[in-house]
Each structure stands twice: as C-alpha cells, then as structure tokens.
Enzyme design. Structure first.
Site, PDB file in Angstrom:
ATOM      1  CE  LYS A 154      13.129  34.783  15.641  1.00 45.88           C
ATOM      2  NZ  LYS A 154      13.892  35.902  15.059  1.00 45.88           N
ATOM      3  CB  SER A 209      11.843  38.987  15.682  1.00 44.51           C
ATOM      4  OG  SER A 209      12.947  38.370  15.027  1.00 44.51           O
ATOM      5  CB  SER A 231      15.710  39.785  15.168  1.00 42.14           C
ATOM      6  OG  SER A 231      14.708  40.645  14.692  1.00 42.14           O
TER       7      SER A 231
END
Lengths: 462, 58
Positions: free
Chosen positions: A78, A148, A172
């Site tokens: 990420k 996210s 997330s």
C-alpha cells in the site's frame, strides 16, 4: 494453472521444491498486471525492473539451495508504506516529490523473508476514506474498490499481486478485501509494527496482509508480526504457531453469533450468505452461541472521536501551508477534525477503555465471533447513500465503517473471508473476530472454511 | 467516515460554512458518548517513563 494464479502458500512451496523459478513467477504476475492494470488502476507505481532484479536474486538463492519463507513471491505494498529510495505517495498531491529515507519495518521484514515488491498500491488519500476512487472493483469496474487499501485488495483479487499489505484504521483492510473477494486480516493492535507507515490515527492504525486464502494470511502474518520498539504500540506478543494444520478441526470451538449490531441494517443477501457460512462452521464441528455485542452503539462515536483529532494533528502543518493540495473530501474531514475539543478526544479514549473491558468479558464465553464484514457488497461508483428498510439513511462510508469499527476500537484481531457472491456477482465477506493475539484461532477457522468452501479465485477482470 | 463529495474547491466563504457544518456533524456523532457514565474510567493513551530501547532483546 499459470504462476500468477497460485496462492502465496503454493507459490512459495513450488519455489522451495524447485518446480517454479522466482523469475517465472514474477514475470507471470507482471504480465497479468500489464493486462489488467489499465482496467483497474490498482497500482500507484510499478517497479518492474527492480522486481525482475529481485526475482533473479531469488533464483540464484533457490539454485544454491538457500530458502526463505517468501522467497521470490511478488507483493504489492500500500502506498503508505515506506520503501527506501522510493516515493510514498499516500494517494495525495501533498506527497509530490516525496522519497522515503528507509524501509518501513514491515517492508524490511518482507524483504528479509525473500518477498519481491512489485509496486505501490493505491490508497484513498492518506487512508482517510473507504472508497479509493482511483481504483475499480476487480469484479465489476462500475463499482467501487472499497478502501482505503483498495489497490491492495484489487491487485490480489485480480492476480496482479500474489499478496499485498494494507492498513486498517476503521475497516480499511477488511472492507476492500470483502468487496473484492479477498481475505483481509487486521491483526491485534500492536502485533505488527507501523514504523515507516504514514499514520492516519496513531491509536487505531493497524498493518496487515491481504491474500487470497486464510492460509496465506497466516504465512504472511508469521513474517510480519514481531516487536519493534520504534512503534510505541508494539508489544512483544507471545510467539504463536499461526499456520493452520492440513486438516483443521473445529470440534468444540465456540463461535459467537451476534444478536445485535452486526446483523442490523444488513442487506438480506449478505445476511443469508454469512448465516450459511456459520452453518458450515457448525457442520465442521464448531458450536454456535448467540452473543450480545456490548456498547455497540458507541463504537463509531469512539472511532471518530479518536481518528478525527489525531488525523487533524498529523496533517496540521500541511493543512496550514498547502490546504489546496488535499482532495476536497479529505481536507474537509481534517479541517473539521481540528475543531473537535480535547474533552471529546479524551471522552472517546475513556469510552474505549470501557469497550475493551466489556469485549474481554464477551470473549471469555466464545473463541470467536462470526459476523458480516460489510452490510452491503460493493456499491456502484458515485453512489453516496443507502436507504434501509426502516427508513434510515446512511452514507456509504458510514455503512462500511459500522461493522469494522468495533475491532479497531477494541484492538481485537479480525479476519475477513469470502463467503460467496450476491445476485449481481459481487463478493460477500464474513468477519471473524477473536481474543487479542488469538489470530491462530481465526486463521484456523478461516482455513477450515476455505477447504470446505473455496474462495472465488482470481477475478476475470473484463 | 462522514462523507463529503469530491469536486472543485468552493469559494472561501462557502468553504467556512462547509467546514463548520462538517465539524458540527462530527461533534454530534461524538456527543453520543456523553450518555456513558465514565466515572473513574481512565483514558487509553499509554505513556511509559522509560523510552523503549532499540536494542531490547525480545
């Protein structure tokens, strides 16, 4: 089966047994990435050259008979997680020109285990949102990726990463995993270091793996978990054997099924799929027990009372000097968060103490809790609100946070596993929650379930 | 999380109103916690007097 379709466990085993070369594996994933990425937008940046160099190094090691647990396995990180010498874009214009000075602890752990980073996956700006608008759902490009950690979940679901890392402050990891048919693990608070990972909220942030199976999540977590004194929340957890056995037995395991909160305002197809999965766990030997979730109606208030002021504090300098660089949604959340009082923040912390106490009591009576991961599957892009049969209206983000928040606030581990798809073909996730540091129990349940009911496999990406 | 639609940045006066509205919404969400009897419950923020050593053997 092509190498990009292999699970992490199978890929690592094939490399170890010299049936698959790391170069073939990384090339296959990169080819898949080239094919699907223009349609998905899962990656903020891809470093194919460095990945191929890493694969060649891994191949030399394998040829020399030196094996590490994740040798040659491609991983997506990420874009909040530092990799030395590379930008950590955080999905924001604020980070233009950024370059990380050193590796995050989790990056270092993955590299030490032999994994090969292939790129940085897209995040909702600074992880402050549940959509990841830059990325499309792996199963239907007209629907949201979730966030996210949307890029990580979509890459894993589409086969453009063998596994990936995400972060979870209010769902997330679990939300995009559920929405894309992947497995997402939010570990116990403090089990995995956040050093070198851009914070959203220090008191709620977690780092964890997104994979295609629970067994893969166990393998990844074995590498990621460990004490790091540079993260003040990090705890020296008791060493645990996380890997589920080949024939996991659920006999005698008590699985709590919530009678409140987790099945309230949930789409009927999601509820039916999760109840079917719970029935499957019973067939596998588990004993279900109805449980009452304590203080459930306060979970979101505690979450916002912690996230909003902490995020505002972290971003305060840039919000003052360059507010126009933020997306409007995130800027508004940050500016509003700055106006919350210290009293509100402390009240949230004190309420959190109460929730931890009550959840500890709840988890004395059961080994795990099974519940939907999200109240609805992936909504269509641009959809902002949901109207429930009771007439209540809820924003899409609030709906996705609602079932995630308790595990962030209490810090208990939570694993999302795919349990089928709805009538539109969209994946449904079941969430398994457990006692602090009892990841092994959740992973055992997840693995037993996936042996009986395998996940959806790689998304076709049309 | 409370939502705010994407789009062009509105003029400043409008912005102030939007921030005020978002802050008010946030306060109203968090105000629910006033219902709780927290009595002597301490906050969860952790502090240790001794900084953790980076060479700690664990």
């Amino acid at each position: 089966m092509r190498p990009y379709e292999l699970s992490l466990a199978d890929a690592a085993k094939a490399v170890r047994e010299r049936r698959l070369s790391p170069v073939e594996l990384v090339d296959s994933v990169l080819e898949r990435l080239e094919e699907v990425e223009p349609r998905l937008g899962a990656y903020a940046s891809v470093d194919a050259e460095s990945a191929r160099a890493g694969a060649r190094r891994a191949e030399r090691e394998a040829a020399a008979g030196r094996f590490r647990p994740l040798l040659g396995v491609p991983v997506g990180l990420k874009d909040l997680i530092d990799v030395a010498g590379r930008p950590t874009g955080a999905g924001s214009r604020v980070r233009e020109g950024h370059r990380a000075r050193s590796d995050a602890e989790v990056t270092g752990r993955l590299l030490a285990a032999g994994a090969v980073p292939i790129g940085k996956t897209r995040t909702h700006e600074f992880a402050y949102g549940l959509i990841t608008p830059q990325t499309r759902n792996a199963w239907d490009r007209g629907r949201i990726a979730g966030g996210s950690s949307g890029g990580s979940a979509v890459a894993v679901a589409a086969g453009s990463a063998t596994f990936a890392l995400g972060t979870d402050t209010g769902g997330s990891i679990r939300v995009p995993s559920a929405l894309n048919g992947a497995v997402g693990l939010k570990p116990t608070y403090g089990l995995v270091s956040r050093h070198g990972v851009t914070p959203l909220s220090w008191s709620l942030d977690h780092v964890g793996p997104i994979t295609r199976t629970a067994r893969d999540a166990a393998l990844a977590l074995s590498v990621l978990a460990g004490h790091d004194s540079r993260d003040p929340a990090s705890v020296p957890a008791p060493a645990a054997d996380l890997l589920p056995g080949p024939d996991p037995d659920l006999t005698g395991l008590r699985v709590g099924v919530p009678r409140n909160h987790y099945f309230d305002r949930v789409d009927p197809e999601v509820e039916a799929a999760v109840r079917r999965a719970v029935a499957r766990l019973e067939e596998l030997g588990a004993r279900t027990v109805e449980v009452e979730i304590p203080l459930a109606r306060y979970a979101q208030a505690v979450l916002h009372g912690l996230v909003a002021p902490e995020a505002a504090a972290y971003h305060e300098p840039t919000l003052r000097t360059a507010p126009e660089l933020y997306g409007e949604d995130v800027r508004l959340l940050l500016e509003a968060g700055a106006r919350l009082s210290a009293g509100d923040h402390l009240r949230a912390q004190r309420a959190r103490t109460l929730m931890r106490r009550e959840w500890a009591r709840l988890l004395e009576g059961v080994d795990a809790i099974a519940a939907p991961a999200t109240p609805v599957t992936a909504v269509r892009t641009g959809e902002e609100g949901l109207t429930w049969p009771d007439g209540s209206v809820e924003s899409v983000s609030d709906a996705y946070v609602r079932l995630s928040a308790p595990a962030n606030v209490t810090g208990v581990p939570a694993l999302s596993v795919p349990v089928g798809r709805d009538g539109a073909g969209m994946p449904i996730g079941m969430q398994l929650l457990g006692r602090p540091f009892a990841e092994a129990v959740l992973l055992r349940i997840g693995h037993a379930y996936e042996l009986a009911e395998p996940g959806p496999g790689i998304a076709p990406v049309r | 999380m409370p939502d705010a639609p994407d789009g062009p940045v509105p003029p400043e006066a409008d912005r102030d109103a939007r921030v005020a509205a978002a802050a008010e919404h946030l306060r109203s969400v968090v105000a629910l916690l006033r219902e709780l009897d927290l009595a002597d419950t301490p906050p969860t923020a952790a502090y240790r007097a001794e900084e953790a050593r980076t060479d700690a053997a664990l």
